[in-house]
Design an enzyme around this catalytic site. Structure first.
Site, short mmCIF file in Angstrom:
data_model
loop_
_atom_site.label_atom_id
_atom_site.label_comp_id
_atom_site.label_asym_id
_atom_site.label_seq_id
_atom_site.Cartn_x
_atom_site.Cartn_y
_atom_site.Cartn_z
N HIS A 73 -16.05 -15.40 -46.81
CA HIS A 73 -15.46 -14.24 -47.48
C HIS A 73 -15.50 -13.06 -46.54
O HIS A 73 -16.46 -12.91 -45.78
CB HIS A 73 -16.25 -13.91 -48.76
CG HIS A 73 -15.50 -13.02 -49.67
ND1 HIS A 73 -15.51 -11.65 -49.54
CD2 HIS A 73 -14.68 -13.29 -50.71
CE1 HIS A 73 -14.73 -11.13 -50.46
NE2 HIS A 73 -14.22 -12.10 -51.18
N ASP A 76 -13.84 -19.32 -55.44
CA ASP A 76 -12.88 -20.42 -55.63
C ASP A 76 -13.50 -21.80 -55.48
O ASP A 76 -12.84 -22.80 -55.77
CB ASP A 76 -11.73 -20.28 -54.62
CG ASP A 76 -10.99 -18.98 -54.81
OD1 ASP A 76 -10.61 -18.71 -55.95
OD2 ASP A 76 -10.80 -18.25 -53.83
C1 LIG Z 1 -11.95 -15.81 -46.67
C2 LIG Z 1 -11.59 -15.78 -45.20
C3 LIG Z 1 -10.07 -15.62 -45.10
C4 LIG Z 1 -12.27 -14.56 -44.56
O1 LIG Z 1 -11.73 -14.40 -43.30
P1 LIG Z 1 -12.30 -13.36 -42.23
O2 LIG Z 1 -13.19 -12.36 -42.86
O3 LIG Z 1 -11.12 -12.83 -41.49
O4 LIG Z 1 -13.23 -14.22 -41.28
P2 LIG Z 1 -12.77 -14.96 -39.97
O5 LIG Z 1 -11.53 -15.75 -40.22
O6 LIG Z 1 -12.75 -13.96 -38.86
O7 LIG Z 1 -13.97 -15.96 -39.77
C5 LIG Z 1 -15.16 -15.65 -39.04
C6 LIG Z 1 -15.63 -16.95 -38.36
O8 LIG Z 1 -15.97 -17.93 -39.37
C7 LIG Z 1 -15.10 -19.06 -39.27
N1 LIG Z 1 -14.70 -19.40 -40.65
C8 LIG Z 1 -14.43 -18.53 -41.66
N2 LIG Z 1 -14.17 -19.19 -42.80
C9 LIG Z 1 -14.27 -20.50 -42.49
C10 LIG Z 1 -14.09 -21.68 -43.25
N3 LIG Z 1 -13.79 -21.61 -44.55
N4 LIG Z 1 -14.25 -22.87 -42.63
C11 LIG Z 1 -14.57 -22.93 -41.32
N5 LIG Z 1 -14.76 -21.83 -40.54
C12 LIG Z 1 -14.60 -20.65 -41.12
C13 LIG Z 1 -13.90 -18.60 -38.45
O9 LIG Z 1 -13.29 -19.69 -37.79
C14 LIG Z 1 -14.56 -17.63 -37.50
O10 LIG Z 1 -15.23 -18.37 -36.52
P3 LIG Z 1 -15.38 -17.80 -35.01
O11 LIG Z 1 -16.20 -16.55 -35.14
O12 LIG Z 1 -16.03 -18.90 -34.26
O13 LIG Z 1 -13.97 -17.54 -34.54
C15 LIG Z 1 -12.06 -17.06 -44.47
O14 LIG Z 1 -13.45 -17.19 -44.61
C16 LIG Z 1 -11.35 -18.31 -44.98
O15 LIG Z 1 -10.27 -18.64 -44.48
N6 LIG Z 1 -11.92 -19.03 -45.98
C17 LIG Z 1 -11.28 -20.18 -46.55
C18 LIG Z 1 -10.24 -19.74 -47.58
C19 LIG Z 1 -10.89 -19.22 -48.85
O16 LIG Z 1 -11.76 -19.85 -49.42
N7 LIG Z 1 -10.37 -18.07 -49.31
C20 LIG Z 1 -10.81 -17.47 -50.56
C21 LIG Z 1 -11.49 -16.17 -50.36
S1 LIG Z 1 -12.15 -15.57 -51.90
#
Ligand SMILES: CC(C)(COP(=O)(O)OP(=O)(O)OC[C@H]1O[C@@H](n2cnc3c(N)ncnc32)[C@H](O)[C@@H]1OP(=O)(O)O)[C@@H](O)C(=O)NCCC(=O)NCCS
Length: 436
Positions: free
Chosen positions: A313, A370
């Site tokens: 998140h 979720d």
């Molecule tokens: C929610 C979300 C979009 C947040 O994104 P964000 O704050 O921009 O975080 P980032 O995408 O920069 O992720 C930070 C790190 O964790 C990793 N990461 C984040 N969520 C991950 C996941 N669900 N699975 C695997 N790796 C994940 C990223 O690859 C990144 O790794 P790095 O530092 O080696 O590059 C992201 O965690 C995600 O895509 N989750 C899955 C979708 C989801 O469940 N969404 C509902 C949110 S309520």
């Protein structure tokens, strides 16, 4: 008291040096102690702008609706802890709380319920429109389109500055219509007749009745579980869809247009669409023999775009308090309905394994709202492609509350971010015949 007036201007300032110019920026402190640096004068005084990819460090507004502290896993609506609201309140009372700022008295609640009832008639043409969509259309597209279509039937509710009465009317109508449109499209997709709203039923029972009429009486336990789910989804401060609603509304576009855009933003798998993606992922793991470790490895592999859906998140870096409540509710609902779902065991195993894995631990990735919600929706017989619509049903009061707070703020401005231009400069136009 307005959200901005509960903000303290601290005596502190932050100093910034930009290209030889120095500027003192005011420091503001919110009512829960978060600190912000007010850069409103930055460009005028230095010609510099800030860059913040994904708005990770940017507060887009002052807001008194929802507070969340991602480091400590705290979520409150209008000052009330989510845990307490989920246990003691119901969705419509929480909707009132978010939209109007305080828990309603008996009279206020009755007035709000009347405005929902008054807005529950869906225009006949919109009902016909729902029947014309392909049966396998994604319900989020249908919902967004139909919410926008409503604007055609209520021109008097499109005024730029709605009176308080008209505002109450459109609010009640949207809370009623998100329920109707979702249930109607589900019925149409199944080739079944619509079931009209029954004013004698509470909101959640009514929705379930509109979806599943003919399949027996609605179990009060099921309606209760839905109430909790909708409360947990009702608002989440300046997330992608709420920010979309605010941005569209900031141009003084009407509320139908603003909310319809919010539905579009929620649809994406990185936002509300994650609940559908989680179930699809769990089903894939199940089909693959239940080996969730393989999927964890895939999620960790930087050459693989797969992410563990329902994990991580932007704001919660400890745990998502909603996920904790949902996990418990999931156990309760499945036990009460006497359902044994292998996906729940896979989800629990996956969570346990991920929470021990240094990849997830180091990145502070925890189950989010979720991760378990889909298993409850599945137990309630909601089809997978409707999961994100269920999120929208819950989020409607939050979108309305964010929009209302914004348009009622004396300092409202159209949202219009800047950029740093990185394209070509000073090219000369060539006739098409001279281009290579
Ligand atoms: C929610 C979300 C979009 C947040 O994104 P964000 O704050 O921009 O975080 P980032 O995408 O920069 O992720 C930070 C790190 O964790 C990793 N990461 C984040 N969520 C991950 C996941 N669900 N699975 C695997 N790796 C994940 C990223 O690859 C990144 O790794 P790095 O530092 O080696 O590059 C992201 O965690 C995600 O895509 N989750 C899955 C979708 C989801 O469940 N969404 C509902 C949110 S309520």
């Amino acid at each position: 008291m307005s959200a901005a007036s509960k903000t303290n201007m601290s005596n502190e300032t932050a100093e910034l040096q930009v290209q030889g110019k120095s500027i003192e920026l005011p420091v503001v402190v919110g009512s829960e102690g978060e600190v912000g640096i007010d850069i409103s004068r930055l460009r005028a005084e230095t010609r510099a702008v800030t860059i913040d990819n994904g708005f990770v460090n940017t507060a887009s507004c002052f807001s008194g609706v929802t507070f969340l502290n991602g480091e400590e896993g705290v979520l409150k609506y209008r000052g009330y802890a989510i845990e307490e609201l989920a246990e003691k309140s119901n969705f419509i009372e929480v909707a009132y709380l978010l939209i109007y700022g305080e828990l309603p008295t008996i009279t206020q609640l009755a007035r709000f319920e009347s405005s929902i009832k008054a807005g529950q008639e869906t225009p006949e043409q919109v009902k016909q429109q729902i029947k014309l969509f392909p049966k396998d259309a994604h319900p989020m597209g249908v919902l967004s389109a139909c919410l926008s279509s409503l604007s055609a039937y209520y021109p008097e509710l499109l005024d730029q500055d709605l009176s308080a009465d008209k505002k109450d009317r459109i609010i009640g109508q949207l809370v009623a219509q998100v329920r109707n449109l979702s249930a109607y499209f589900y019925r149409a997709s199944q080739g079944k007749d619509f079931v009209n709203s029954d004013a004698n039923l509470d909101y959640c029972t009514d929705f379930l009745n509109m979806m599943f009429e003919g399949q027996g009486k609605i179990d009060p336990e099921v309606a209760k579980a839905l109430n909790v789910l909708l409360i947990l989804h009702a608002d989440h401060e300046q997330n992608c869809s709420a920010s979309t609603v605010r941005l569209v509304g900031s141009s003084k576009a009407n509320l139908y247009a603003s909310i319809s855009a919010g539905v579009g933003a929620l649809w994406g798998p990185l936002h509300g669409g994650a609940n559908q993606a989680v179930i699809e992922m769990l089903q894939e793991i199940d089909k693959d023999g239940g080996d969730y470790k393989k999927f964890l490895d895939k999620a960790k592999d930087k050459n693989d775009s797969f992410r563990l859906m329902g994990f991580g998140h932007r704001v919660y870096k400890n745990f998502d308090p909603r996920a904790r409540i949902i996990k418990k509710a999931c156990d309760t609902v499945l036990t009460k309905l006497d359902i044994k779902d292998p996906l729940l065991d896979i989800a629990k195993g996956l969570e346990e394994e991920a929470l021990k894995d240094p990849y997830f631990v180091d990145r502070k990735l925890y189950p989010n709202v979720d991760f378990y919600s889909g298993i409850i929706y599945k137990a309630l017989n909601i089809p997978t492609n409707m999961f994100t619509v269920m999120f929208a049903l819950g989020r409607m009061p939050g979108w309305i509350a964010q929009w209302k707070e914004m348009i009622e703020s004396p300092s409202m401005k159209i949202g219009r971010p800047r950029q740093i231009y990185t394209g070509e400069t000073d090219l000369e136009y060539q006739a098409i015949s001279d281009r290579k």
